[in-house]
Design an enzyme around this catalytic site. Sequence first.
Site, PDB file in Angstrom:
ATOM      1  N   GLU A 172     -32.703  -1.527 -38.560  1.00 55.78           N
ATOM      2  CA  GLU A 172     -31.309  -1.746 -38.806  1.00 55.78           C
ATOM      3  C   GLU A 172     -30.253  -0.456 -39.235  1.00 55.78           C
ATOM      4  O   GLU A 172     -31.033   0.412 -39.616  1.00 55.78           O
ATOM      5  CB  GLU A 172     -31.336  -2.572 -40.240  1.00 55.78           C
ATOM      6  CG  GLU A 172     -31.244  -4.261 -39.734  1.00 55.78           C
ATOM      7  CD  GLU A 172     -29.842  -4.712 -39.677  1.00 55.78           C
ATOM      8  OE1 GLU A 172     -28.818  -4.160 -39.194  1.00 55.78           O
ATOM      9  OE2 GLU A 172     -29.869  -5.864 -40.138  1.00 55.78           O
ATOM     10  N   THR A 230     -27.818 -10.849 -42.707  1.00 57.11           N
ATOM     11  CA  THR A 230     -28.178 -10.371 -41.199  1.00 57.11           C
ATOM     12  C   THR A 230     -29.726 -10.027 -41.150  1.00 57.11           C
ATOM     13  O   THR A 230     -30.199 -10.960 -40.492  1.00 57.11           O
ATOM     14  CB  THR A 230     -27.546  -9.050 -40.696  1.00 57.11           C
ATOM     15  OG1 THR A 230     -26.151  -9.283 -40.790  1.00 57.11           O
ATOM     16  CG2 THR A 230     -27.810  -8.973 -39.201  1.00 57.11           C
ATOM     17  N   GLY A 277     -27.538  -8.548 -46.939  1.00 52.69           N
ATOM     18  CA  GLY A 277     -29.020  -8.916 -46.599  1.00 52.69           C
ATOM     19  C   GLY A 277     -28.658 -10.109 -45.694  1.00 52.69           C
ATOM     20  O   GLY A 277     -29.815 -10.691 -45.039  1.00 52.69           O
ATOM     21  N   LYS A 323     -27.184  -0.866 -49.216  1.00 57.05           N
ATOM     22  CA  LYS A 323     -26.437  -0.475 -50.245  1.00 57.05           C
ATOM     23  C   LYS A 323     -26.845  -1.583 -51.358  1.00 57.05           C
ATOM     24  O   LYS A 323     -26.702  -3.026 -51.375  1.00 57.05           O
ATOM     25  CB  LYS A 323     -25.011  -1.371 -50.025  1.00 57.05           C
ATOM     26  CG  LYS A 323     -24.086  -0.398 -48.924  1.00 57.05           C
ATOM     27  CD  LYS A 323     -22.891  -1.251 -48.490  1.00 57.05           C
ATOM     28  CE  LYS A 323     -22.351  -0.489 -47.375  1.00 57.05           C
ATOM     29  NZ  LYS A 323     -20.798  -1.086 -47.087  1.00 57.05           N
ATOM     30  N   ASP A 326     -26.504  -4.371 -46.212  1.00 57.61           N
ATOM     31  CA  ASP A 326     -25.465  -4.601 -47.139  1.00 57.61           C
ATOM     32  C   ASP A 326     -25.621  -5.856 -47.866  1.00 57.61           C
ATOM     33  O   ASP A 326     -26.520  -5.755 -48.742  1.00 57.61           O
ATOM     34  CB  ASP A 326     -24.218  -4.759 -46.318  1.00 57.61           C
ATOM     35  CG  ASP A 326     -22.862  -4.704 -47.036  1.00 57.61           C
ATOM     36  OD1 ASP A 326     -23.104  -4.498 -48.305  1.00 57.61           O
ATOM     37  OD2 ASP A 326     -21.635  -5.108 -46.599  1.00 57.61           O
TER      38      ASP A 326
HETATM   39  P1  5GP Z   1     -25.028  -7.725 -44.215  1.00 64.63           P
HETATM   40  O1  5GP Z   1     -25.435  -8.833 -43.094  1.00 64.63           O
HETATM   41  O2  5GP Z   1     -26.366  -7.175 -44.745  1.00 64.63           O
HETATM   42  O3  5GP Z   1     -24.092  -8.279 -45.203  1.00 64.63           O
HETATM   43  O4  5GP Z   1     -24.410  -6.850 -43.055  1.00 64.63           O
HETATM   44  C1  5GP Z   1     -24.854  -6.187 -42.185  1.00 64.63           C
HETATM   45  C2  5GP Z   1     -24.063  -5.833 -41.172  1.00 64.63           C
HETATM   46  O5  5GP Z   1     -22.687  -5.546 -41.683  1.00 64.63           O
HETATM   47  C3  5GP Z   1     -24.512  -4.358 -40.595  1.00 64.63           C
HETATM   48  O6  5GP Z   1     -25.352  -4.724 -39.493  1.00 64.63           O
HETATM   49  C4  5GP Z   1     -23.128  -3.861 -40.084  1.00 64.63           C
HETATM   50  O7  5GP Z   1     -22.845  -4.272 -38.683  1.00 64.63           O
HETATM   51  C5  5GP Z   1     -22.061  -4.390 -40.990  1.00 64.63           C
HETATM   52  N1  5GP Z   1     -21.776  -3.561 -42.133  1.00 64.63           N
HETATM   53  C6  5GP Z   1     -22.006  -3.651 -43.351  1.00 64.63           C
HETATM   54  N2  5GP Z   1     -21.720  -2.683 -44.104  1.00 64.63           N
HETATM   55  C7  5GP Z   1     -21.054  -1.739 -43.389  1.00 64.63           C
HETATM   56  C8  5GP Z   1     -20.413  -0.493 -43.433  1.00 64.63           C
HETATM   57  O8  5GP Z   1     -20.285   0.099 -44.705  1.00 64.63           O
HETATM   58  N3  5GP Z   1     -20.060  -0.131 -42.441  1.00 64.63           N
HETATM   59  C9  5GP Z   1     -20.043  -0.441 -41.041  1.00 64.63           C
HETATM   60  N4  5GP Z   1     -19.561   0.093 -39.859  1.00 64.63           N
HETATM   61  N5  5GP Z   1     -20.774  -1.444 -40.899  1.00 64.63           N
HETATM   62  C10 5GP Z   1     -21.076  -2.352 -41.894  1.00 64.63           C
END
Ligand code: 5GP
Length: 178
Positions: free
Chosen positions: A102, A110, A108, A134, A106
Amino acid sequence: MKRTEILGKKFEELIPSSEIDARIRNLASEINRDYAGREVIFIGILNGAFLFAADLFRNITLKARITFVKLASYEGTSTTGTVKELIGWNEDIKGADVIVVEDIVDTGTTLERIVDELKIRKVASVRIATLLFKPDAYKKVIDVDYVGFRIPNDYVIGFGLDYEGYARNLPSIYKMIE
Ligand code: 5GP
């Protein structure tokens, strides 16, 4: 401090490319040690992980394969809302030792979706490698095994990560400053 501007937003450098390159080599060494004598399938999550996956995989000395999948959003029924489906599977991964690659973890959400899918496909084991994590935003219990850098809750771009589709080609990681 290096700065850049993308579509009118300002960003400043958070992690220089030399540090990223060195850290990726360390992560690859760790994986080479942990999986010594075993075969691994790396699964990169598009689009963001393409650079990290390439640089990590280049430093893997195990018997290994790599494949990429993508999360596609589509509108479900009124009760399910937006559904995320993993598309692009072209390997039989049943019984395989898998490492998910990955760009950033962020909340989690995804990651959880991907790990659920891997369980359905009956993999032997799954570990997670992410360039960025994060911890303050993370809401899940799945262990994130190989972490490049733990970062604060900033919006970051570069090294595969985009802002509105741009900035993936920046060799360093930048954070938004306004
Ligand atoms: P999660 O499902 O963990 O909240 O988010 C994962 C996805 O959100 C990452 O694969 C990415 O595509 C997007 N994402 C989360 N934080 C960031 C960030 O700070 N910058 C960018 N460009 N994408 C992010």
